[in-house]
Design an enzyme around this catalytic site. Sequence first.
Site, PDB file in Angstrom:
ATOM      1  N   CYS B  96     -10.552   5.150   9.573  1.00 39.12           N
ATOM      2  CA  CYS B  96      -9.169   5.017   9.088  1.00 39.12           C
ATOM      3  C   CYS B  96      -8.245   5.841   9.989  1.00 39.12           C
ATOM      4  O   CYS B  96      -7.142   5.406  10.350  1.00 39.12           O
ATOM      5  CB  CYS B  96      -9.033   5.517   7.651  1.00 39.12           C
ATOM      6  N   HIS B 100      -4.492   5.371  11.436  1.00 41.14           N
ATOM      7  CA  HIS B 100      -3.495   5.996  10.548  1.00 41.14           C
ATOM      8  C   HIS B 100      -3.326   7.493  10.791  1.00 41.14           C
ATOM      9  O   HIS B 100      -2.504   8.132  10.120  1.00 41.14           O
ATOM     10  CB  HIS B 100      -3.878   5.763   9.079  1.00 41.14           C
ATOM     11  N   CYS B 197      -2.062  -4.189 -26.135  1.00 38.20           N
ATOM     12  CA  CYS B 197      -1.965  -2.829 -25.597  1.00 38.20           C
ATOM     13  C   CYS B 197      -0.832  -2.086 -26.301  1.00 38.20           C
ATOM     14  O   CYS B 197      -0.932  -0.904 -26.610  1.00 38.20           O
ATOM     15  CB  CYS B 197      -1.680  -2.860 -24.100  1.00 38.20           C
ATOM     16  N   ARG B 238     -10.739   1.344 -16.935  1.00 38.58           N
ATOM     17  CA  ARG B 238     -10.119   1.773 -18.192  1.00 38.58           C
ATOM     18  C   ARG B 238      -9.583   0.555 -18.959  1.00 38.58           C
ATOM     19  O   ARG B 238      -9.751   0.447 -20.172  1.00 38.58           O
ATOM     20  CB  ARG B 238      -9.018   2.764 -17.860  1.00 38.58           C
ATOM     21  N   CYS B 242     -10.636  -0.474 -22.845  1.00 39.44           N
ATOM     22  CA  CYS B 242      -9.726  -0.687 -23.973  1.00 39.44           C
ATOM     23  C   CYS B 242      -9.883  -2.099 -24.530  1.00 39.44           C
ATOM     24  O   CYS B 242      -9.829  -2.299 -25.742  1.00 39.44           O
ATOM     25  CB  CYS B 242      -8.282  -0.410 -23.559  1.00 39.44           C
TER      26      CYS B 242
END
Lengths: 156, 281
Positions: B96, B100, B197, B238, B242
């Site tokens: 990288c 960069h 949600c 996540r 949920c």
Amino acid sequence: MMKANSLIAGCAAALMTVMAGSALAEATKPDMVKIDDNKVKSSLTGIKGNAADGKKWFANRKLGNCLACHSNKDMTSKPFHGEIGPPIDGVADRHSEQELRAILVDSKTVLGKETIMPGFYKIKTGARPAKKFKGKTILSGQQVEDIIAYLLTLKE
Amino acid sequence: MKGSFKLGLLVTIAAGSTIMMGVANSQDSLPAGVTSIKVATPYKGSPLDEIISGWHFRASETQSLQQDDFDNPGYLWVDKGESLWNTVDGEAGKSCASCHNEAAKSMKGVGAEMPKWDAKLKRPLTMEQRINSCRTNNMKAKAWKWEADQMLSMTAFVRNQSRGMPVNVQVDGPMKAWAEKGKEVYYTRVGQLDMSCANCHEANYGKHIRADHLSQGQSNGFPTYRLKWQKLGSLHRRFKGCMKNIRAVPYKRGSDEFVAMEIYLAHRGKGLQVETPAVRN
């Protein structure tokens, strides 16, 4: 004379048993339950609810899990009472058996369609239901009756 | 270097322990690297009266793990990401850093604006997708899996370069349709429990649902270290959790639905400072 009487009584008892048995076999199907004026008039199963069982279903995370949202002074020994809904204490002073049945069967019809509370005896759920739960109600008809029996003990 | 710094810090804490304890328990305490955890005046049209980081809702023991990078278990991943940044991989023989250079300069602010529109692909890319695009096209290296340790380390490292900067994702122009799709996914009731949600994270944040203290479900700390996972995890992991809890079939990591929801969620948290790597229970 005596003999005939007790025979009739015996027959009646036997008949009652059969009736109760057939009610167990055929709890009213979720989509056949009628909510009128925020009430469901008759028992879903024809079998009297068991309050002690209902108390268990109330706390059980996989069943009612009511405690996730409603605090309950009757269960102070259990940790973590939720705060999402109102405390359940004294609910029997506020609602009749028939009203409680309607709230449990399809909360949205009674509490308003915005409510977070799930309908516990309802086939139509949200989109993308998990396979394991597809086409199934959260609680059985008898579990609903058991919880109602338990709620009716909560007076202040 | 780090060892001696830590020692120095410990001595300072020990010396001023009463003061430090006071700070840790006061409302002014903050996670490392940020100056605020709230947006008191949200953007016009925000569904929230105030925008609050998930940090605010966590127990003080969990919070304290994010107050010092030496205590933050997520920081190990940032360090791993830094070494991967400088590691040559793939047929092009590049790292990288070959293109960069110093991430502290070249990547500053990038993580606060993700997902971003990619003009060539004519679609938005999340940080994970952007990194894999560089790996496959620019390095001729294999793509990393979404939840692979290398990917988590690299997304944590790159986003950490924007820590303290306000989240600001594009939702106009070509991103508009995606943000709208994300909003739709966010507000759709799903699963046997029939919730969206918003039922938890908009209507009920600040309240307990059983043992959990509900937050606004913001994304400014991702990838986050979760004590329950015992590791770092992606935002899409996540989302899946949920959705499973409400007994729905979750979308896949990297699916258009989750990318759209990530864009919309970033917008809901507009102005919150990036906290990566946040610590959650």
